[in-house]
Scaffold this motif. Structure first.
Motif, PDB file in Angstrom:
ATOM      1  N   PRO A 337      59.109  47.490  56.435  1.00 28.58           N
ATOM      2  CA  PRO A 337      57.859  47.134  55.758  1.00 28.58           C
ATOM      3  C   PRO A 337      57.118  48.353  55.212  1.00 28.58           C
ATOM      4  O   PRO A 337      56.999  49.381  55.887  1.00 28.58           O
ATOM      5  CB  PRO A 337      57.055  46.447  56.867  1.00 28.58           C
ATOM      6  N   VAL A 338      56.639  48.228  53.978  1.00 23.16           N
ATOM      7  CA  VAL A 338      55.829  49.260  53.334  1.00 23.16           C
ATOM      8  C   VAL A 338      54.487  48.632  52.984  1.00 23.16           C
ATOM      9  O   VAL A 338      54.429  47.628  52.266  1.00 23.16           O
ATOM     10  CB  VAL A 338      56.501  49.812  52.061  1.00 23.16           C
ATOM     11  N   HIS A 339      53.408  49.213  53.492  1.00 24.63           N
ATOM     12  CA  HIS A 339      52.064  48.659  53.288  1.00 24.63           C
ATOM     13  C   HIS A 339      51.328  49.501  52.250  1.00 24.63           C
ATOM     14  O   HIS A 339      51.326  50.731  52.320  1.00 24.63           O
ATOM     15  CB  HIS A 339      51.278  48.638  54.605  1.00 24.63           C
ATOM     16  N   ARG A 340      50.676  48.841  51.314  1.00 27.47           N
ATOM     17  CA  ARG A 340      49.856  49.512  50.307  1.00 27.47           C
ATOM     18  C   ARG A 340      48.486  48.834  50.273  1.00 27.47           C
ATOM     19  O   ARG A 340      48.414  47.598  50.180  1.00 27.47           O
ATOM     20  CB  ARG A 340      50.516  49.437  48.924  1.00 27.47           C
ATOM     21  N   THR A 341      47.433  49.632  50.341  1.00 30.42           N
ATOM     22  CA  THR A 341      46.081  49.080  50.259  1.00 30.42           C
ATOM     23  C   THR A 341      45.264  49.871  49.257  1.00 30.42           C
ATOM     24  O   THR A 341      45.560  51.045  48.964  1.00 30.42           O
ATOM     25  CB  THR A 341      45.375  49.126  51.629  1.00 30.42           C
ATOM     26  N   ALA A 342      44.248  49.228  48.703  1.00 28.83           N
ATOM     27  CA  ALA A 342      43.351  49.872  47.744  1.00 28.83           C
ATOM     28  C   ALA A 342      42.002  49.160  47.808  1.00 28.83           C
ATOM     29  O   ALA A 342      41.894  48.045  48.337  1.00 28.83           O
ATOM     30  CB  ALA A 342      43.922  49.811  46.330  1.00 28.83           C
ATOM     31  N   ALA A 343      41.000  49.798  47.270  1.00 29.56           N
ATOM     32  CA  ALA A 343      39.652  49.214  47.263  1.00 29.56           C
ATOM     33  C   ALA A 343      39.628  47.981  46.372  1.00 29.56           C
ATOM     34  O   ALA A 343      40.348  47.910  45.366  1.00 29.56           O
ATOM     35  CB  ALA A 343      38.641  50.243  46.774  1.00 29.56           C
ATOM     36  N   PRO A 344      38.805  46.980  46.722  1.00 30.57           N
ATOM     37  CA  PRO A 344      38.691  45.775  45.880  1.00 30.57           C
ATOM     38  C   PRO A 344      38.262  46.145  44.462  1.00 30.57           C
ATOM     39  O   PRO A 344      37.520  47.100  44.246  1.00 30.57           O
ATOM     40  CB  PRO A 344      37.618  44.955  46.593  1.00 30.57           C
ATOM     41  N   LEU A 345      38.763  45.375  43.511  1.00 32.78           N
ATOM     42  CA  LEU A 345      38.475  45.638  42.100  1.00 32.78           C
ATOM     43  C   LEU A 345      38.615  44.340  41.317  1.00 32.78           C
ATOM     44  O   LEU A 345      39.530  43.547  41.595  1.00 32.78           O
ATOM     45  CB  LEU A 345      39.461  46.679  41.543  1.00 32.78           C
ATOM     46  N   PRO A 346      37.724  44.068  40.365  1.00 39.77           N
ATOM     47  CA  PRO A 346      37.905  42.873  39.522  1.00 39.77           C
ATOM     48  C   PRO A 346      39.280  42.892  38.849  1.00 39.77           C
ATOM     49  O   PRO A 346      39.783  43.945  38.447  1.00 39.77           O
ATOM     50  CB  PRO A 346      36.778  43.005  38.489  1.00 39.77           C
ATOM     51  N   GLY A 347      39.893  41.725  38.759  1.00 39.03           N
ATOM     52  CA  GLY A 347      41.213  41.626  38.141  1.00 39.03           C
ATOM     53  C   GLY A 347      42.361  41.772  39.112  1.00 39.03           C
ATOM     54  O   GLY A 347      43.526  41.796  38.689  1.00 39.03           O
ATOM     55  N   THR A 348      42.040  41.886  40.412  1.00 38.11           N
ATOM     56  CA  THR A 348      43.086  42.042  41.421  1.00 38.11           C
ATOM     57  C   THR A 348      43.029  40.905  42.438  1.00 38.11           C
ATOM     58  O   THR A 348      42.046  40.181  42.529  1.00 38.11           O
ATOM     59  CB  THR A 348      42.955  43.383  42.165  1.00 38.11           C
ATOM     60  N   ILE A 349      44.109  40.778  43.206  1.00 33.11           N
ATOM     61  CA  ILE A 349      44.181  39.815  44.304  1.00 33.11           C
ATOM     62  C   ILE A 349      43.907  40.565  45.603  1.00 33.11           C
ATOM     63  O   ILE A 349      44.605  41.534  45.944  1.00 33.11           O
ATOM     64  CB  ILE A 349      45.569  39.147  44.364  1.00 33.11           C
ATOM     65  N   GLY A 350      42.902  40.116  46.354  1.00 30.57           N
ATOM     66  CA  GLY A 350      42.517  40.815  47.566  1.00 30.57           C
ATOM     67  C   GLY A 350      43.116  40.265  48.842  1.00 30.57           C
ATOM     68  O   GLY A 350      43.010  40.896  49.889  1.00 30.57           O
TER      69      GLY A 350
END
Length: 435
Positions: A337-350
């Motif tokens: 498993p490879v996990h990727r996270t990022a800050a919430p942003l309009p146009g994305t799935i959270g």
């Protein structure tokens, strides 16, 4: 009665030719065989002493010297060892290619079935995900499948694209039934489920295929039925129209001529399709533009024994909100498993999302990362992650994206349809529902 006189001991080679025990000497032949055997074993060793090392010119590790503990396997393993330890093998393959192209006007047939393995430059082993070569196909006079189908203008195609449809390990009806069983288990637990089949290059760019190749007739006859079942019974996202539109927009095929995967444009199509499926209208704010070009190693020449052959792709930005470029680096491996996270942003799935996929997920990871803010990747065909660990990734997710390439779906090479796996997914998700 006296005994007959004893004849002096005479070597059987000196007996008259008419004598029943006459055996000719084989001294010269024996000497030749001995010299050949010494050359067989000593040449790689001598080359190694003088600093000449064999290279891995194919997508497999070099064969080691067989063990005496293998019994008869010691002898059957010697040819593979000797072949791989030929330090000049890459040059021999290049020379064979030059002769074949110059004299016969075609590439050397290094990619054919088992018959090719009898020669001095045997065909490389097939991908671990593909079955070994089969018998003569129905409706064709050509024996065996090919690892690589050589098309027009230098285009190469993965031979398993055809073989999967002609000789599936599991019929597509069974596969779709199992996918729907998996979908039902995921959705019953309150999670979202998306099934997406990524098309083969031979499906999207058929115009460079040769007029004749093993499996042509039966694969082309099976493909329409397979796609009908995939999109109706399996409810897969159909990426083919969007991929064709992307190719028309950039003015060229979006699959590389010498690689089985799509270019970056395909990754953008996949990311957009998934987001719009999960949350319609979300990609209305998306903006994307070419940013640079980059080279990567092409996979199909490796199956022909050629190393270092590259493909050139165009890299894109992806601004989900119209302003912030969220495209990242490509992931190299998802056997674990490879996990990727990022800050919430309009146009994305959270929502926490699992992409349970294959190499096409890797080829799209730069753009999937930009579209999802909490994403986990895992290969469905890996043996480096246990079944229990894979099931845990389902449990830890709110959205499950099941991505599989067309040839694996048509050929039934889809471990996620295993009854034991589906049973475990059902049990675990039932214990951990999302409300």
């Amino acid at each position: 009665m006296s005994e007959p006189p004893q004849l002096p001991a005479v070597h059987e080679a000196y007996l008259p030719r008419e004598h029943a025990l006459h055996r000719p000497r084989h001294g010269k032949r024996q000497l030749t065989a001995l010299v050949a055997a010494l050359l067989f074993f000593m040449t790689p060793a001598l080359l190694w002493v003088f600093g000449v090392r064999p290279g891995e010119i194919e997508n497999h590790k070099l064969a080691g010297f067989p063990s005496l503990g293998d019994g008869f396997g010691f002898f059957t393993g010697l040819p593979d060892w000797a072949t791989d330890q030929l330090s000049f093998r890459a040059g021999a393959i290049d020379a064979a290619g030059a002769v074949s192209r110059g004299v016969f006007g075609e590439e050397p047939p290094l990619d054919q079935g088992s018959a090719a393995n009898a020669g001095p430059i045997p065909a490389p082993p097939q991908s671990p995900s593909a079955p070994k070569s089969g018998p003569t196909l129905p409706g064709t006079s050509q024996a065996g499948y090919r690892n690589v189908v050589q098309g027009a203008d230098g285009w190469l195609y993965y031979g398993y694209d055809a073989e999967a449809k002609c000789s599936p390990a599991q019929d597509v009806d069974t596969t779709m039934k199992k996918v729907e069983e998996l979908r039902a288990a995921v959705e019953a637990s309150g999670r979202k489920f998306v099934f997406v089949v990524t098309p083969d290059k031979s499906t999207m760019v058929p115009q460079f295929l040769p007029a004749s190749y093993p499996g042509k007739e039966c694969s082309q006859a099976a493909a329409p039925n397979d796609w009908y079942k995939i999109t109706t019974e399996g409810h897969s996202l159909d990426l083919r129209p969007a991929l064709a539109a992307a190719a028309a927009r950039v003015g060229k095929p979006i699959y590389a001529p010498n690689d089985t995967h799509w270019r970056d444009e395909g990754g953008l199509v996949l990311a957009r399709a998934l987001v719009d499926k999960l949350q319609p209208g979300t990609t209305d704010t998306w903006r994307s533009a070419p940013s640079s070009q980059y080279d990567a190693i092409a996979d199909l020449p490796l199956l022909l024994g050629k190393s270092g052959v590259k493909k050139t792709n165009t890299m894109y930005t992806l601004r989900p909100d119209g302003f912030t470029d969220r495209a990242t680096e490509f992931i190299g491996n998802i056997d674990q498993p490879v996990h990727r996270t990022a800050a919430p942003l309009p146009g994305t799935i959270g929502r926490r999302t699992l992409v349970y996929g294959d190499s096409f997920s890797l080829a799209s990871s730069r753009y999937l990362d930009a579209a999802f803010t909490n994403l986990t990747y895992l290969a469905y065909s890996t043996d480096k992650t246990t079944q229990a660990q894979a099931v845990d990734q389902f449990v830890n997710s709110q959205v499950v994206v099941l991505q599989a390439v067309e040839r694996n779906v048509s050929g039934g090479l889809v471990p996620f349809t295993d009854e034991g796996f589906i049973k475990n997914v059902k049990a675990k998700l039932a214990q951990h529902p999302i409300r």
